[in-house]
Scaffold this motif. Structure first.
Motif, PDB file in Angstrom:
ATOM      1  N   ALA A   1       0.617  -0.529  -0.054  1.00  0.00           N
ATOM      2  CA  ALA A   1      -0.345   0.676   0.183  1.00  0.00           C
ATOM      3  C   ALA A   1       1.080   1.559  -0.049  1.00  0.00           C
ATOM      4  CB  ALA A   1      -0.220   0.368   1.196  1.00  0.00           C
ATOM      5  N   PRO A   2       2.094   1.248   1.080  1.00  0.00           N
ATOM      6  CA  PRO A   2       2.747   2.503   0.856  1.00  0.00           C
ATOM      7  C   PRO A   2       3.382   2.483  -0.749  1.00  0.00           C
ATOM      8  CG  PRO A   2       2.922   1.168   2.827  1.00  0.00           C
ATOM      9  CD  PRO A   2       2.382   0.498   1.927  1.00  0.00           C
ATOM     10  N   LEU A   3       3.657   1.352  -0.927  1.00  0.00           N
ATOM     11  CA  LEU A   3       4.155   1.926  -2.297  1.00  0.00           C
ATOM     12  C   LEU A   3       3.659   2.657  -3.032  1.00  0.00           C
ATOM     13  CD1 LEU A   3       6.748   0.904  -3.797  1.00  0.00           C
ATOM     14  CD2 LEU A   3       6.933  -1.273  -3.952  1.00  0.00           C
ATOM     15  N   ALA A   4       2.463   1.789  -3.760  1.00  0.00           N
ATOM     16  CA  ALA A   4       1.974   2.195  -4.386  1.00  0.00           C
ATOM     17  C   ALA A   4       1.510   3.715  -4.492  1.00  0.00           C
ATOM     18  CB  ALA A   4       0.541   1.163  -4.344  1.00  0.00           C
ATOM     19  N   GLU A   5       0.985   4.189  -2.991  1.00  0.00           N
ATOM     20  CA  GLU A   5       0.803   5.356  -2.654  1.00  0.00           C
ATOM     21  C   GLU A   5       1.701   5.939  -3.016  1.00  0.00           C
ATOM     22  OE1 GLU A   5      -0.756   8.143   0.704  1.00  0.00           O
ATOM     23  OE2 GLU A   5      -0.722   6.112   0.598  1.00  0.00           O
ATOM     24  N   ASP A   6       3.194   6.176  -3.229  1.00  0.00           N
ATOM     25  CA  ASP A   6       3.897   6.791  -3.476  1.00  0.00           C
ATOM     26  C   ASP A   6       4.133   6.881  -4.823  1.00  0.00           C
ATOM     27  OD1 ASP A   6       5.041   7.218  -1.141  1.00  0.00           O
ATOM     28  OD2 ASP A   6       6.578   6.358  -0.854  1.00  0.00           O
TER      29      ASP A   6
ATOM     30  N   SER B   1       0.731  10.962 -10.676  1.00  0.00           N
ATOM     31  CA  SER B   1      -0.254  11.528 -11.472  1.00  0.00           C
ATOM     32  C   SER B   1       0.771  13.269 -11.353  1.00  0.00           C
ATOM     33  CB  SER B   1      -1.085  12.203  -9.871  1.00  0.00           C
ATOM     34  OG  SER B   1      -1.707  13.174 -10.007  1.00  0.00           O
ATOM     35  N   SER B   2       1.889  13.263 -10.783  1.00  0.00           N
ATOM     36  CA  SER B   2       2.838  14.626 -10.780  1.00  0.00           C
ATOM     37  C   SER B   2       2.919  14.963 -12.112  1.00  0.00           C
ATOM     38  CB  SER B   2       3.786  14.625 -10.029  1.00  0.00           C
ATOM     39  OG  SER B   2       4.986  15.730 -10.391  1.00  0.00           O
ATOM     40  N   GLU B   3       3.699  13.612 -13.112  1.00  0.00           N
ATOM     41  CA  GLU B   3       4.099  13.429 -14.208  1.00  0.00           C
ATOM     42  C   GLU B   3       2.996  13.509 -15.716  1.00  0.00           C
ATOM     43  OE1 GLU B   3       6.777  12.118 -17.278  1.00  0.00           O
ATOM     44  OE2 GLU B   3       7.352  13.543 -15.779  1.00  0.00           O
ATOM     45  N   GLN B   4       1.747  12.567 -14.748  1.00  0.00           N
ATOM     46  CA  GLN B   4       0.307  13.048 -15.785  1.00  0.00           C
ATOM     47  C   GLN B   4      -0.064  14.734 -16.050  1.00  0.00           C
ATOM     48  OE1 GLN B   4      -2.722  10.850 -13.834  1.00  0.00           O
ATOM     49  NE2 GLN B   4      -1.918   8.607 -15.571  1.00  0.00           N
ATOM     50  N   SER B   5       0.307  15.230 -14.916  1.00  0.00           N
ATOM     51  CA  SER B   5      -0.326  17.061 -14.541  1.00  0.00           C
ATOM     52  C   SER B   5       0.701  17.528 -15.573  1.00  0.00           C
ATOM     53  CB  SER B   5       0.391  17.372 -13.291  1.00  0.00           C
ATOM     54  OG  SER B   5      -1.061  16.376 -12.658  1.00  0.00           O
ATOM     55  N   ARG B   6       2.538  16.954 -15.464  1.00  0.00           N
ATOM     56  CA  ARG B   6       3.210  17.852 -16.664  1.00  0.00           C
ATOM     57  C   ARG B   6       3.062  17.752 -17.280  1.00  0.00           C
ATOM     58  NH1 ARG B   6       8.086  17.207 -18.680  1.00  0.00           N
ATOM     59  NH2 ARG B   6       8.148  15.112 -18.510  1.00  0.00           N
ATOM     60  N   LEU B   7       2.575  16.700 -18.126  1.00  0.00           N
ATOM     61  CA  LEU B   7       2.354  16.743 -19.884  1.00  0.00           C
ATOM     62  C   LEU B   7       1.007  16.387 -19.768  1.00  0.00           C
ATOM     63  CD1 LEU B   7       3.945  12.986 -19.705  1.00  0.00           C
ATOM     64  CD2 LEU B   7       4.562  14.217 -20.630  1.00  0.00           C
ATOM     65  N   ARG B   8       0.666  16.429 -19.265  1.00  0.00           N
ATOM     66  CA  ARG B   8      -1.528  17.234 -19.912  1.00  0.00           C
ATOM     67  C   ARG B   8      -1.172  18.615 -20.330  1.00  0.00           C
ATOM     68  NH1 ARG B   8      -4.522  19.054 -21.181  1.00  0.00           N
ATOM     69  NH2 ARG B   8      -6.878  19.634 -20.445  1.00  0.00           N
ATOM     70  N   GLY B   9      -0.164  19.659 -19.978  1.00  0.00           N
ATOM     71  CA  GLY B   9       0.057  20.931 -20.407  1.00  0.00           C
ATOM     72  C   GLY B   9       0.565  21.423 -21.706  1.00  0.00           C
ATOM     73  N   LEU B  10       1.041  19.392 -22.729  1.00  0.00           N
ATOM     74  CA  LEU B  10       1.620  19.429 -23.554  1.00  0.00           C
ATOM     75  C   LEU B  10       0.662  19.175 -24.576  1.00  0.00           C
ATOM     76  CD1 LEU B  10       5.424  18.224 -22.537  1.00  0.00           C
ATOM     77  CD2 LEU B  10       4.806  20.904 -22.858  1.00  0.00           C
ATOM     78  N   VAL B  11      -0.769  18.923 -23.869  1.00  0.00           N
ATOM     79  CA  VAL B  11      -1.619  17.957 -25.176  1.00  0.00           C
ATOM     80  C   VAL B  11      -2.330  19.361 -26.059  1.00  0.00           C
ATOM     81  CG1 VAL B  11      -4.085  17.140 -25.450  1.00  0.00           C
ATOM     82  CG2 VAL B  11      -2.784  16.058 -23.511  1.00  0.00           C
TER      83      VAL B  11
END
Length: 255
Positions: free
Chosen positions: A6-11, A17-27
């Motif tokens: 669980a802790p590993l999955a959460e990390d 999620s952070s990477e998705q947010s970063r790449l989302r701005g490039l769509v």
């Protein structure tokens, strides 16, 4: 499915999620190619489909499939079937981190071996902007490959108030013919995709969303133009050929 503590999955989820947010701005959510501006898509010659198929009982080994079809004939020009070992876990909303690396490798092999057959648009069996963080696998593949991408899902993702409720079913029933569609509008009023009746004989829609470098209206029209059956031909052929590869190389044991 690959298990994680669980802790590993959460990390892992926080990082992804952070990477998705970063790449989302490039769509890019508008048409960028000359063929997209033409009502008959003149200039579009090659469309691709990608898919992963799994061996029954083994969720870590899969056949990563790329097919390139001619347009508008929809005849297979190229196919690449490759067995891959998936190491990233399956976590809802983060499918791209599990599958995209292998799809990018397939596109890279095509670029190196037959660059003249590189597709002008890629159909992805999954969602684009129609996603929990508006960055599904079609967006992920599009941004990292630089190619126009369209997400086409067979089932509605329940996100931001979207649900297969009575209102949704009545809208589906109102789709009279292939090419008819209606917008998928969230509770906040944002349109994340469209439900498309992809061909006359199918009462079940597909759910189309922007991946990258294409507008929603163009994505819907192009999807319809690539449908001989419910699922657009590039994705259908990728699915057929990946499953056939598994059947021929890993035949089921006699029971």
């Amino acid at each position: 499915m690959t298990q994680m503590s669980a802790p590993l999955a959460e990390d892992q989820m926080k990082e992804w999620s952070s990477e998705q947010s970063r790449l989302r701005g490039l769509v890019i959510q508008h048409d960028t190619e000359p063929w997209q501006q033409d009502p008959h898509f003149s200039g579009l010659k090659r469309v691709a489909g990608v898919d992963l198929s799994f061996i029954k009982g083994d969720d870590a080994s899969a056949c990563a499939q790329l097919v390139v079809l001619s347009y508008p004939q929809l005849e297979v020009l190229y196919e690449d079937s490759q067995m891959v070992a998936l190491t990233a876990p399956y976590i809802t909303g983060f499918l791209a981190f599990r599958e995209t690396p292998f799809l990018l490798e397939a596109l890279k092999r095509l670029q190196e071996n037959k660059p003249g057959l590189m597709p002008q648009v890629v159909f992805v069996d999954g969602n684009g902007l129609l996603h929990y963080r508006e960055f599904g696998i079609a967006c992920h593949l599009g941004v990292l490959s630089g190619l126009p991408c369209v997400g086409v899902a067979k089932n509605l993702l329940n996100v931001e108030g979207l649900a297969k409720n009575e209102e949704h079913r009545s809208k589906i029933a109102a789709l009279q013919k292939g090419g008819d569609s209606f917008p998928l509008t969230t509770s906040s009023g944002k349109v994340l995709g469209k439900a498309l009746r992809s061909w006359d004989k199918s009462s079940k829609p597909v759910y189309v969303s922007i991946g990258h470098k294409i507008s929603l209206d163009t994505a819907v029209k192009l999807t319809h133009s690539c449908c001989r059956y419910r699922v657009p031909e590039p994705i259908r052929q990728a699915d057929i050929r990946s499953r056939e590869y598994l059947r021929s190389h890993f035949p089921p044991a006699d029971t």
